[in-house]
Design a protein around this motif. Structure first.
Motif, mmCIF file in Angstrom:
data_model
loop_
_atom_site.group_PDB
_atom_site.id
_atom_site.type_symbol
_atom_site.label_atom_id
_atom_site.label_comp_id
_atom_site.label_asym_id
_atom_site.label_seq_id
_atom_site.Cartn_x
_atom_site.Cartn_y
_atom_site.Cartn_z
ATOM 1 N N ASP A 1 -14.777 8.886 -10.813
ATOM 2 C CA ASP A 1 -15.998 8.485 -10.099
ATOM 3 C C ASP A 1 -15.671 7.459 -9.023
ATOM 4 N N ARG B 1 -13.150 9.721 -16.530
ATOM 5 C CA ARG B 1 -14.329 10.008 -15.713
ATOM 6 C C ARG B 1 -14.657 8.841 -14.790
ATOM 7 N N SER C 1 -19.814 3.398 -14.001
ATOM 8 C CA SER C 1 -19.578 4.652 -14.706
ATOM 9 C C SER C 1 -19.244 4.400 -16.176
#
Length: 171
Positions: free
Chosen positions: A53, A49, A81
């Protein structure tokens, strides 16, 4: 007849303890395996993730910035993140500030941002972002400790030393 029924509980005394002693190690190993796999899976999802990001932030960066400034902004986006996930060692995981500091010192050198021409017929510019997260390193980033199972070996044989993620974004 009543005499046999009266003696039966005496003969079976301790059977449950023996059954528990035989079954508990198997249940413990299954539970530990599920928890360990879940911790690795959670960390891999957080790393993936964060890299995605960072890739989503690339088109939003100012085009006037030089390559090193753009790379620093992408690294900061990835670290921000990752700071939302609880993947730092216990000593560095207590506050968001401590987590950010640990992630910055540990991961800054493990993030690569490579701008290059896109491969394929459509051309254009692409940026490849990669991150190698040290999962089983000596500083204790592993969420659960390793154990050694007699006859099978330790969990270090099936838990990766580092988790890897990459993303490519076309500009």
């Amino acid at each position: 007849m009543t005499r046999d029924l009266a003696r039966t509980p005496h003969r079976c005394r301790g059977a449950a303890a023996v059954e528990f002693a035989l079954v508990f190690p198997l249940l413990f190993l299954m539970l530990y395996g599920l928890l360990t796999f879940g911790a690795v899976f959670y960390t891999q999802l957080a790393v993936s993730r964060a890299v995605h990001d960072g890739a989503r932030a690339v088109p939003l960066l100012p085009t006037t910035a030089d390559a090193s400034a753009r790379e620093l902004l992408i690294e900061n986006e990835i670290i921000e993140s990752l700071a939302t996930a609880s993947i730092a060692p216990a000593a560095s995981n207590q506050t968001l500030t401590l987590r950010r500091a640990w992630l910055t010192s540990t991961l800054r050198s493990r993030i690569t941002v490579v701008p290059a021409a896109c491969v394929g017929g459509s051309g254009g510019n692409c940026t490849t972002i990669t991150l190698s997260f040290p999962y089983s390193s000596a500083d204790g980033t592993r969420l659960l400790p390793a154990i050694s199972i007699p006859g099978i070996g330790g969990t270090e044989t099936w838990i990766p030393d580092s988790l890897f993620s990459a993303a490519i974004v076309r500009l």
